[in-house]
Design a protein around this motif. Sequence first.
Motif, short mmCIF file in Angstrom:
data_model
loop_
_atom_site.label_atom_id
_atom_site.label_comp_id
_atom_site.label_asym_id
_atom_site.label_seq_id
_atom_site.Cartn_x
_atom_site.Cartn_y
_atom_site.Cartn_z
N ALA A 1 -3.48 8.89 -0.12
CA ALA A 1 -3.07 7.55 0.29
C ALA A 1 -4.13 6.56 -0.20
O ALA A 1 -5.27 6.96 -0.45
CB ALA A 1 -2.95 7.46 1.81
N PHE A 2 -3.74 5.31 -0.33
CA PHE A 2 -4.72 4.29 -0.69
C PHE A 2 -5.69 4.08 0.46
O PHE A 2 -5.31 4.20 1.63
CB PHE A 2 -4.04 2.95 -0.98
N ASP A 3 -6.93 3.73 0.14
CA ASP A 3 -7.85 3.27 1.18
C ASP A 3 -7.22 2.05 1.84
O ASP A 3 -6.48 1.29 1.20
CB ASP A 3 -9.20 2.87 0.58
N ALA B 1 -7.48 -7.23 -4.47
CA ALA B 1 -7.09 -6.97 -5.86
C ALA B 1 -7.20 -5.50 -6.25
O ALA B 1 -6.94 -5.15 -7.40
CB ALA B 1 -7.94 -7.81 -6.81
N TYR B 2 -7.54 -4.62 -5.30
CA TYR B 2 -7.75 -3.21 -5.62
C TYR B 2 -7.00 -2.30 -4.66
O TYR B 2 -6.92 -2.57 -3.47
CB TYR B 2 -9.24 -2.85 -5.60
N ARG B 3 -6.50 -1.20 -5.21
CA ARG B 3 -5.90 -0.13 -4.41
C ARG B 3 -6.64 1.15 -4.81
O ARG B 3 -6.37 1.74 -5.85
CB ARG B 3 -4.40 0.02 -4.68
N VAL B 4 -7.60 1.55 -3.98
CA VAL B 4 -8.45 2.71 -4.28
C VAL B 4 -7.66 3.99 -4.00
O VAL B 4 -7.12 4.16 -2.90
CB VAL B 4 -9.74 2.65 -3.44
N PHE B 5 -7.63 4.90 -5.00
CA PHE B 5 -6.84 6.12 -4.85
C PHE B 5 -7.59 7.41 -5.17
O PHE B 5 -7.00 8.49 -5.16
CB PHE B 5 -5.56 6.05 -5.69
N ALA C 1 -7.01 -1.75 3.52
CA ALA C 1 -7.52 -3.04 3.06
C ALA C 1 -8.93 -3.27 3.59
O ALA C 1 -9.80 -3.78 2.87
CB ALA C 1 -6.58 -4.16 3.51
N GLU C 2 -9.17 -2.86 4.83
CA GLU C 2 -10.50 -3.04 5.42
C GLU C 2 -11.54 -2.18 4.72
O GLU C 2 -12.64 -2.66 4.43
CB GLU C 2 -10.45 -2.70 6.93
N GLU C 3 -11.20 -0.93 4.44
CA GLU C 3 -12.15 -0.05 3.73
C GLU C 3 -12.45 -0.58 2.34
O GLU C 3 -13.60 -0.55 1.89
CB GLU C 3 -11.57 1.37 3.61
N THR C 4 -11.42 -1.04 1.66
CA THR C 4 -11.59 -1.55 0.31
C THR C 4 -12.46 -2.81 0.31
O THR C 4 -13.36 -2.96 -0.52
CB THR C 4 -10.23 -1.82 -0.36
N THR C 5 -12.22 -3.70 1.26
CA THR C 5 -13.02 -4.91 1.36
C THR C 5 -14.48 -4.57 1.67
O THR C 5 -15.40 -5.11 1.03
CB THR C 5 -12.45 -5.86 2.43
N ASP C 6 -14.70 -3.68 2.60
CA ASP C 6 -16.07 -3.28 2.96
C ASP C 6 -16.78 -2.68 1.75
O ASP C 6 -17.93 -3.03 1.45
CB ASP C 6 -16.04 -2.27 4.11
N TRP C 7 -16.10 -1.79 1.03
CA TRP C 7 -16.69 -1.17 -0.15
C TRP C 7 -17.02 -2.23 -1.21
O TRP C 7 -18.12 -2.25 -1.75
CB TRP C 7 -15.74 -0.12 -0.72
N LEU C 8 -16.08 -3.13 -1.52
CA LEU C 8 -16.30 -4.12 -2.57
C LEU C 8 -17.46 -5.04 -2.21
O LEU C 8 -18.29 -5.38 -3.06
CB LEU C 8 -15.03 -4.92 -2.84
N ARG C 9 -17.54 -5.44 -0.97
CA ARG C 9 -18.64 -6.30 -0.53
C ARG C 9 -19.98 -5.59 -0.69
O ARG C 9 -20.96 -6.19 -1.15
CB ARG C 9 -18.44 -6.73 0.92
N ASN C 10 -20.04 -4.34 -0.31
CA ASN C 10 -21.29 -3.59 -0.46
C ASN C 10 -21.61 -3.31 -1.91
O ASN C 10 -22.77 -3.37 -2.32
CB ASN C 10 -21.24 -2.29 0.35
N TRP C 11 -20.60 -3.00 -2.71
CA TRP C 11 -20.80 -2.67 -4.12
C TRP C 11 -21.32 -3.87 -4.90
O TRP C 11 -22.16 -3.75 -5.78
CB TRP C 11 -19.50 -2.15 -4.71
N THR C 12 -20.81 -5.08 -4.58
CA THR C 12 -21.19 -6.29 -5.30
C THR C 12 -22.31 -7.07 -4.63
O THR C 12 -22.92 -7.93 -5.27
CB THR C 12 -19.99 -7.25 -5.44
N GLY C 13 -22.55 -6.80 -3.35
CA GLY C 13 -23.51 -7.61 -2.59
C GLY C 13 -22.95 -8.97 -2.24
O GLY C 13 -23.66 -9.84 -1.74
N ARG D 1 0.83 -1.20 0.00
CA ARG D 1 0.00 0.00 0.00
C ARG D 1 0.86 1.26 0.00
O ARG D 1 0.41 2.32 0.38
CB ARG D 1 -0.95 -0.01 1.19
N ALA D 2 2.12 1.11 -0.44
CA ALA D 2 2.98 2.28 -0.58
C ALA D 2 2.46 3.11 -1.76
O ALA D 2 2.34 2.61 -2.88
CB ALA D 2 4.43 1.86 -0.81
N PHE D 3 2.13 4.34 -1.49
CA PHE D 3 1.53 5.21 -2.50
C PHE D 3 2.59 5.63 -3.51
O PHE D 3 3.62 6.19 -3.14
CB PHE D 3 0.94 6.43 -1.81
N PRO D 4 2.37 5.38 -4.80
CA PRO D 4 3.34 5.79 -5.82
C PRO D 4 3.54 7.31 -5.81
O PRO D 4 2.58 8.08 -5.66
CB PRO D 4 2.69 5.34 -7.13
#
Length: 174
Positions: free
Chosen positions: A37-39, A61-65, A41-53, A8-11
């Motif tokens: 900074a990237f979201d 697999a995602y680094r939200v920026f 891992a917990e925020e990204t997982t929570d978002w993906l679960r809610n977004w996909t159901g 999660r090192a921000f480029p």
Amino acid sequence: MIETTDDRAFPPALAEVARVEFEYEEDGGVDFEPYDAFDSAEETTDWLRNWTGNHELDGAAYRVFGQDGTGGLAALWLARPGLPLAEQPVVFLGSEGERGVVAGNLSDFLWVLADGVGPLEIVEFGQYEGRPNAALAELAERHATTPRRTADEIVTEAQAQFPTFSEDIDALCR
């Protein structure tokens, strides 16, 4: 399942993009709010679960920026195992289910922004022409490892490289 690291090192290029103020107006501009900074891992997982159901997924697999004004998210998608973050494709997942590949890598994404187009405009509106941004062009010239091309060329190439992205996302949804 793709093996991913928890890098999660921000480029540096994204850190510079985060300092740019994007102006959005009804008649043009880029609706993009970059993060510094990237979201997590917990925020990204929570978002993906809610977004996909689908509550069995994780967001590895995602680094939200960044996001647009409605909450759609721009992310690096770790679709190329073993390659660094800067070599991963940039994708956009909109607040109303829109999704698409925006650029084949971070370098190309910088050129897209320099052309005055953002992830929302590409995915939701199919817009590949905007108002070029001199500050972002200079930033891209400093950080890009790919040659300058138009946003249209970059997006077309990236979408051809990942033609099943939308269907793959559909398969994750419940």
